[in-house]
Design a protein around this motif. Structure first.
Motif, PDB file in Angstrom:
ATOM      1  N   ALA A  15       0.768  -1.256   0.031  1.00 54.51           N
ATOM      2  CA  ALA A  15      -0.104   0.135   0.034  1.00 54.51           C
ATOM      3  C   ALA A  15       0.856   1.396   0.017  1.00 54.51           C
ATOM      4  O   ALA A  15       0.529   2.336  -0.605  1.00 54.51           O
ATOM      5  N   GLN A  16       1.991   1.026   0.622  1.00 58.51           N
ATOM      6  CA  GLN A  16       2.760   2.310   0.764  1.00 58.51           C
ATOM      7  C   GLN A  16       3.558   2.627  -0.697  1.00 58.51           C
ATOM      8  O   GLN A  16       3.586   3.837  -1.126  1.00 58.51           O
ATOM      9  N   LYS A  41       2.157   1.788  -3.498  1.00 52.38           N
ATOM     10  CA  LYS A  41       0.911   2.351  -4.458  1.00 52.38           C
ATOM     11  C   LYS A  41       0.706   3.736  -4.046  1.00 52.38           C
ATOM     12  O   LYS A  41       0.501   4.420  -4.903  1.00 52.38           O
ATOM     13  N   ASP A  42       0.842   4.185  -2.780  1.00 51.45           N
ATOM     14  CA  ASP A  42       0.677   5.656  -2.519  1.00 51.45           C
ATOM     15  C   ASP A  42       1.827   6.536  -3.071  1.00 51.45           C
ATOM     16  O   ASP A  42       1.297   7.664  -3.546  1.00 51.45           O
ATOM     17  N   LEU A  91       1.142   6.667  -6.953  1.00 51.21           N
ATOM     18  CA  LEU A  91       0.061   7.836  -7.148  1.00 51.21           C
ATOM     19  C   LEU A  91       0.436   9.094  -6.913  1.00 51.21           C
ATOM     20  O   LEU A  91       0.080   9.855  -7.857  1.00 51.21           O
ATOM     21  N   ASP A  92       1.517   9.273  -5.727  1.00 47.75           N
ATOM     22  CA  ASP A  92       1.978  10.732  -5.788  1.00 47.75           C
ATOM     23  C   ASP A  92       2.655  11.067  -7.099  1.00 47.75           C
ATOM     24  O   ASP A  92       2.495  12.294  -7.555  1.00 47.75           O
TER      25      ASP A  92
END
Length: 95
Positions: free
Chosen positions: A62-63, A65-66, A69-70
Motif C-alpha cells: 500500500a505504501q 502504491k501511494d 500515485l503521488d
C-alpha cells in the motif's frame, strides 16, 4: 512458501529475470520488481511471505502504491500546466 537459497534472481530495474508460470516465488519477485521495488525491499517482502506476515506485506504494498500515485498526480499537474501554457500561447496571451 519457502525462499529458495539456490536460485539466483536478477533484481535489477531492467526486469531481465522472467519467471515461469509455475514459479510462484519467481512471479512474486518479478511483480515486485515491475512495481518499482528495489532488491532490498523485494527481499524483505519475500521474508514476510515466508514468515506468513501478510498484514505487514500488505502495508508495504500500500505504501508503494501511494508513492506511485503521488508520482502520477504530480505528473498530471505538470501536464495540466503545459496544457494551460499551450492554450495561452494559442490565444496570443504569451507573445
Amino acid at each position: 512458501m519457502a525462499i529458495s537459497k539456490r536460485r539466483s534472481y536478477n533484481l535489477n530495474q531492467e526486469g531481465t529475470y522472467m519467471a515461469k508460470a509455475s514459479d510462484k516465488q519467481g512471479i512474486l519477485i518479478q511483480n515486485l520488481v515491475d512495481a518499482g521495488f528495489d532488491s532490498q525491499t523485494v527481499w524483505a517482502c519475500l521474508c514476510l511471505v515466508e514468515e506468513g506476515r501478510q498484514a505487514q506485506l500488505l502495508r508495504i504494498l500500500a505504501q508503494q502504491k501511494d508513492a506511485l500515485l503521488d508520482t502520477v498526480h504530480q505528473s498530471q499537474r505538470q501536464i495540466d500546466c503545459l496544457d494551460f501554457l499551450v492554450y495561452q500561447i494559442k490565444r496570443g496571451n504569451v507573445f
